[in-house]
Write an enzyme that holds these catalytic residues in place. Structure first.
Site, short mmCIF file in Angstrom:
data_model
loop_
_atom_site.label_atom_id
_atom_site.label_comp_id
_atom_site.label_asym_id
_atom_site.label_seq_id
_atom_site.Cartn_x
_atom_site.Cartn_y
_atom_site.Cartn_z
N ASP A 6 0.88 -1.19 0.00
CA ASP A 6 0.00 0.00 0.00
C ASP A 6 0.91 1.23 0.00
O ASP A 6 2.12 1.12 0.16
CB ASP A 6 -0.92 0.01 1.23
CG ASP A 6 -2.17 0.90 1.00
OD1 ASP A 6 -2.07 1.90 0.27
OD2 ASP A 6 -3.23 0.60 1.57
N SER A 7 0.24 2.40 -0.17
CA SER A 7 1.03 3.63 -0.29
C SER A 7 1.67 4.04 1.04
O SER A 7 2.66 4.76 1.04
CB SER A 7 0.18 4.76 -0.84
OG SER A 7 -0.92 5.00 0.00
N CYS A 69 -4.13 -1.38 -1.54
CA CYS A 69 -4.54 0.01 -1.80
C CYS A 69 -5.61 0.09 -2.90
O CYS A 69 -5.40 -0.41 -4.00
CB CYS A 69 -3.29 0.77 -2.22
SG CYS A 69 -3.56 2.47 -2.60
N ASN A 70 -6.73 0.75 -2.59
CA ASN A 70 -7.80 0.91 -3.59
C ASN A 70 -7.32 1.75 -4.76
O ASN A 70 -7.63 1.45 -5.92
CB ASN A 70 -8.99 1.64 -2.96
CG ASN A 70 -9.69 0.82 -1.91
OD1 ASN A 70 -10.71 0.21 -2.19
ND2 ASN A 70 -9.16 0.79 -0.71
N THR A 71 -6.59 2.81 -4.45
CA THR A 71 -6.13 3.73 -5.50
C THR A 71 -5.19 3.00 -6.45
O THR A 71 -5.33 3.09 -7.68
CB THR A 71 -5.39 4.92 -4.85
OG1 THR A 71 -6.25 5.51 -3.88
CG2 THR A 71 -4.97 5.94 -5.87
N GLU A 149 -2.22 10.17 7.82
CA GLU A 149 -0.79 9.88 7.73
C GLU A 149 0.01 10.72 8.72
O GLU A 149 1.01 10.28 9.26
CB GLU A 149 -0.27 10.14 6.30
CG GLU A 149 -0.72 9.10 5.29
CD GLU A 149 -0.16 7.71 5.57
OE1 GLU A 149 0.68 7.56 6.46
OE2 GLU A 149 -0.59 6.76 4.88
N CYS A 180 -11.16 3.44 0.75
CA CYS A 180 -9.73 3.76 0.89
C CYS A 180 -9.29 3.07 2.17
O CYS A 180 -10.01 3.11 3.18
CB CYS A 180 -9.54 5.27 0.99
SG CYS A 180 -7.86 5.75 1.46
N HIS A 182 -7.28 3.81 4.33
CA HIS A 182 -7.07 4.68 5.48
C HIS A 182 -8.36 4.92 6.28
O HIS A 182 -8.30 5.31 7.44
CB HIS A 182 -6.54 6.05 5.03
CG HIS A 182 -5.11 6.03 4.61
ND1 HIS A 182 -4.69 5.47 3.44
CD2 HIS A 182 -4.00 6.51 5.22
CE1 HIS A 182 -3.38 5.60 3.33
NE2 HIS A 182 -2.94 6.23 4.40
N1 DGL Z 1 -4.71 3.82 0.99
C1 DGL Z 1 -4.97 4.17 -0.36
C2 DGL Z 1 -6.31 3.63 -0.85
O1 DGL Z 1 -6.79 2.63 -0.38
C3 DGL Z 1 -4.83 5.63 -0.72
C4 DGL Z 1 -3.93 6.49 0.06
C5 DGL Z 1 -3.18 7.47 -0.79
O2 DGL Z 1 -3.78 8.46 -1.24
O3 DGL Z 1 -2.00 7.21 -0.97
O4 DGL Z 1 -6.88 4.18 -1.77
#
Ligand code: DGL
Length: 237
Positions: A6-7, A69-71, A149, A180, A182
Site C-alpha cells: 500500500d502507499s 490500496c484501492n487507489t 498519515e 480507501c 485509510h
Molecule cells: N490507501 C490508499 C487507498 O486505499 C490511498 C492512500 C493514498 O492516497 O496514498 O486508496
C-alpha cells in the site's frame, strides 16, 4: 508468507483484518511512505509506483501479493495482471468490496474514496457489470489521507470533513463502502454521523474471501509459513 503493498499505513487496516481471521501466517507489509499520498496523483504515476512496489515484493521472493490500496488497484491491477505479471498471484480489495454490495442486496450505496479511485469508478463499474440497477455514488474525501498519515486525529476537524462529504450523497444510502484503506481509522466517526448505517470494509471482505480461497487451495496454503510473524518495510526508513 503473505505479502502486502500500500502507499503507506492504510493497508495496515487490511493486514489487521487478515491477522484477525488468519493469525497463524507470516506477513510482510511494504508501505511506500516516501511517495504517499497516491490519491491525487495522475494515472501514469500511480501505475508506475504500484508496479515498482509490487515488483519489489516479487524481487524479495513474494508468492502471493495482496494489493491493499484501492487507489493503486483502480489504476494498475489490469495492467499488472494482464501485462506485467500474468503468471503471478495478485489479489486486491475492490472486488471483495463490490461483491459485498451485491451479496447484501443493497439498492443505494455510497462509496468514500480518494479522488483517483472515484475518477476510475472502481466500485461502481465493478458492481454494474453484474447489476446496473444498483445506485452507487462515489465521493472523494481527499483531506483525510494526509491527516491520517500525519496522525492528526482532531476529531472535530475529522468529523466536519466527513459530515461535509457524507452530506453530498444524493439518496438515502443504505451502506457506505470505506473505499480507501485509510478510512477504517475514522470508521467510528462515520458511525456517529450516520448511526445504524451498514459499513462495508473491503479489507475485512478481502480477508474472508482469502481465508476461503486458502481452504479451497490446500497446495498453496501448505507453502505459507506459519509462525504468526509480521514484518513491516518502508520505502523511506
Ligand atoms: N490507501 C490508499 C487507498 O486505499 C490511498 C492512500 C493514498 O492516497 O496514498 O486508496
Amino acid at each position: 508468507m503473505i505479502w502486502f503493498f500500500d502507499s503507506w499505513i492504510g493497508g495496515l487496516t487490511v493486514l489487521e483484518e487478515f491477522r484477525k481471521i488468519l493469525p497463524e501466517y507470516n506477513y510482510l507489509y511494504f508501505g511506500d511512505n516516501a511517495r504517499c499520498p497516491y490519491g491525487g496523483l495522475d494515472d501514469t504515476t500511480i501505475r508506475q509506483y504500484t508496479e515498482e512496489g509490487v515488483q519489489f515484493l516479487f524481487d524479495q521472493g513474494a508468492t502471493i501479493v495482496i494489493l491493499a490500496c484501492n487507489t493503486a488497484t483502480a489504476h494498475a491491477i489490469r495492467y499488472l495482471q494482464q501485462v506485467k505479471f500474468p503468471d503471478r498471484k495478485i489479489l486486491w480489495v475492490t472486488i471483495p468490496g463490490a461483491e459485498r454490495i451485491l451479496e447484501g442486496n443493497y439498492r443505494k450505496v455510497g462509496v468514500l474514496a480518494t479522488e483517483s479511485t472515484v475518477k476510475n469508478r472502481a466500485y461502481k463499474d465493478r458492481v454494474h457489470i453484474i447489476d446496473n440497477t444498483i445506485k452507487i455514488q462515489e465521493i472523494a474525501a481527499p483531506e483525510l489521507v494526509p491527516l491520517i498519515e500525519a496522525w492528526i486525529f482532531e476529531w472535530e476537524l475529522i468529523r466536519e470533513i466527513l459530515k461535509n462529504h457524507l452530506d453530498k450523497f444524493d439518496w438515502d444510502i443504505e451502506a457506505i463502502v470505506l473505499g480507501c484503506t485509510h478510512y477504517p481509522y475514522v470508521r467510528s466517526t462515520i458511525e456517529q454521523i450516520r448511526p445504524g448505517i451498514d459499513i462495508i470494509d473491503p479489507g475485512f471482505e478481502a480477508a474472508k474471501k482469502f481465508a476461503s480461497y486458502l481452504g479451497r487451495h490446500p497446495d498453496i496454503e501448505a507453502k505459507i509459513k506459519k509462525r504468526g510473524e509480521v514484518r513491516k518495510v518502508w520505502s523511506k526508513m
